[in-house]
Write an enzyme that holds these catalytic residues in place. Structure first.
Site, mmCIF file in Angstrom:
data_model
loop_
_atom_site.group_PDB
_atom_site.id
_atom_site.type_symbol
_atom_site.label_atom_id
_atom_site.label_comp_id
_atom_site.label_asym_id
_atom_site.label_seq_id
_atom_site.Cartn_x
_atom_site.Cartn_y
_atom_site.Cartn_z
ATOM 1 N N ASP A 131 -0.933 3.863 10.106
ATOM 2 C CA ASP A 131 -1.649 2.854 9.339
ATOM 3 C C ASP A 131 -2.015 1.612 10.156
ATOM 4 O O ASP A 131 -2.187 0.537 9.601
ATOM 5 C CB ASP A 131 -0.800 2.442 8.127
ATOM 6 N N CYS A 185 -6.168 16.230 -10.695
ATOM 7 C CA CYS A 185 -6.191 15.111 -11.636
ATOM 8 C C CYS A 185 -6.740 15.530 -12.999
ATOM 9 O O CYS A 185 -6.348 14.959 -14.028
ATOM 10 C CB CYS A 185 -7.038 13.957 -11.088
ATOM 11 N N CYS A 188 -7.346 13.387 -16.600
ATOM 12 C CA CYS A 188 -6.418 12.254 -16.707
ATOM 13 C C CYS A 188 -7.066 10.973 -16.173
ATOM 14 O O CYS A 188 -7.709 10.964 -15.121
ATOM 15 C CB CYS A 188 -5.142 12.555 -15.930
ATOM 16 N N CYS A 238 1.250 -4.070 -5.807
ATOM 17 C CA CYS A 238 1.222 -3.605 -7.194
ATOM 18 C C CYS A 238 1.392 -2.092 -7.181
ATOM 19 O O CYS A 238 0.731 -1.395 -6.412
ATOM 20 C CB CYS A 238 -0.100 -3.996 -7.856
#
Length: 368
Positions: A131, A185, A188, A238
């Site tokens: 990263d 997914c 959803c 978050c």
């Protein structure tokens, strides 16, 4: 065993949770999505995303000799549901990934160990990334079969849910590639609907300018007044869109000791955090990724959380920050003071001598 099987076994021995392989290339549409996001301004002030777009889009543009990419994942599943911490408004919420040591350091050390073993066993050359380089880890991880990029743009794993740190080893070895993971997914929308700031303009698209992780970590200066009430008590990052994912029902608690939450960072007291000076901040966040944003930006975030608390007991502590040396702290202290109903005449002396534009803007703004 094949070389890939031996490498995978060694990776698991070193403590990685999962290890897969892919070709050192990405489809053109990956780069196209990145360029579209940048064109729309969704990267905010993160200029580093604009730089070296070609190298991000195509691994061989970064290193032409690379033939394969070894994608590694390390589980950091939390002990409890991170969403429950939002209920305690006198406490700050720090993202799960930042509640202990910096994962960059933990993973890079392990990648280097695996890389040295790889060279000893099979030769070739390597480059390791965590990263911190123009590498698109999530598309590579999906292509290698670790998981898929969900509608929140993060990686989702059938085995580990949303809780995987990623690292990669580019190598000149030609290794058998794993099958890419498909998107599970379905219909959803949980991750999209839970976002407090509506940071997803569409599924699989994130506007960082509205993302609380971006606002509390990457964004400098003051934060848009319209977004502050939506931040609640989130003071660093978050986890909402990650934590709500239904695939977390298969996730397990992480076992890496250096990544398990410290008691002091699990749900720290806002009253304690708002009083931190630079030395105390550095001491509390030793080895933590939080340390990199600096004391001033962090206390700015804490004051926003205090302003959202509706607890007037914080007023004396907020008053002390009205004359803080950092303008972003003073500005948010003015905002928090008014949010909690502090007397307007207490701001009188600030009107007389304050010259910083951000603070003056808060002083002249209407009460929240």
């Amino acid at each position: 065993m094949t070389p890939a099987e031996e490498i995978r076994q060694q990776a698991l021995t070193l403590g990685f949770s999962v290890c897969h392989f892919t070709d050192a290339g990405l489809p053109d549409e990956v780069g196209a999505r990145l360029r579209n996001a940048i064109q729309d301004g969704h990267h905010g002030t993160m200029a580093w995303m604009e730089n070296r777009v070609e190298q991000r889009s195509h691994p061989r543009a970064l290193w032409p000799e690379a033939k394969s990419v070894i994608m590694l994942g390390l589980n950091y599943g939390p002990e409890t549901d991170p969403l429950t911490a939002l209920e305690h408004e006198d406490r700050g919420v720090i993202s799960v990934y930042a509640q202990n040591e910096d994962y960059h350091d933990v993973i890079k050390k392990r990648l280097k160990q695996l890389g040295r073993w790889l060279i000893d066993q099979y030769g070739g050359e390597i480059k390791v990334f965590v990263d911190t380089a123009p590498v698109m880890e999530k598309p590579l991880a999906a292509q290698a079969g670790l998981g898929w990029q969900g509608k929140h743009t993060n990686l989702v794993s059938r085995e580990f849910g949303s809780w995987l740190f990623l690292g990669s080893i580019y190598t000149t070895l030609d290794l058998d590639a794993d099958t890419p993971e498909t998107d599970h997914c379905g219909s959803c929308r949980a991750c999209l609907d839970i976002c407090p700031t509506a940071a997803f303009p569409a599924p699989y698209r994130l506007d960082a300018r509205r993302c609380i992780s971006y606002l509390t970590i990457e964004h400098k200066g003051t934060i848009d007044a319209a977004l502050r009430p939506l931040m609640g008590n989130r003071i660093y990052g978050c986890d909402d869109c990650l934590a709500i994912c239904p695939w977390n029902k298969f996730a397990e608690e992480g076992r890496e000791a250096k990544l398990i939450a410290r008691d002091t960072l699990r749900s720290p007291s806002l009253a304690t955090l708002v009083q931190l000076d630079d030395a105390a901040f550095r001491s509390l966040f030793t080895k933590s990724p939080v340390k990199r944003i600096g004391r001033d930006r962090f206390v700015r975030n804490v004051l926003i959380a205090i302003g959202n608390s509706a607890d007037t007991a914080f007023l004396p502590l907020v008053k002390n920050r009205l004359t803080d040396e950092a303008p972003e702290v003073r500005a948010m202290a003015v905002w928090a003071w008014r949010c909690l109903g502090g007397a307007e005449d207490a701001l009188g002396h600030l009107h007389e001598r304050e010259n910083h534009p951000d603070v003056r803007q808060e002083l002249t703004a209407a009460a929240p």
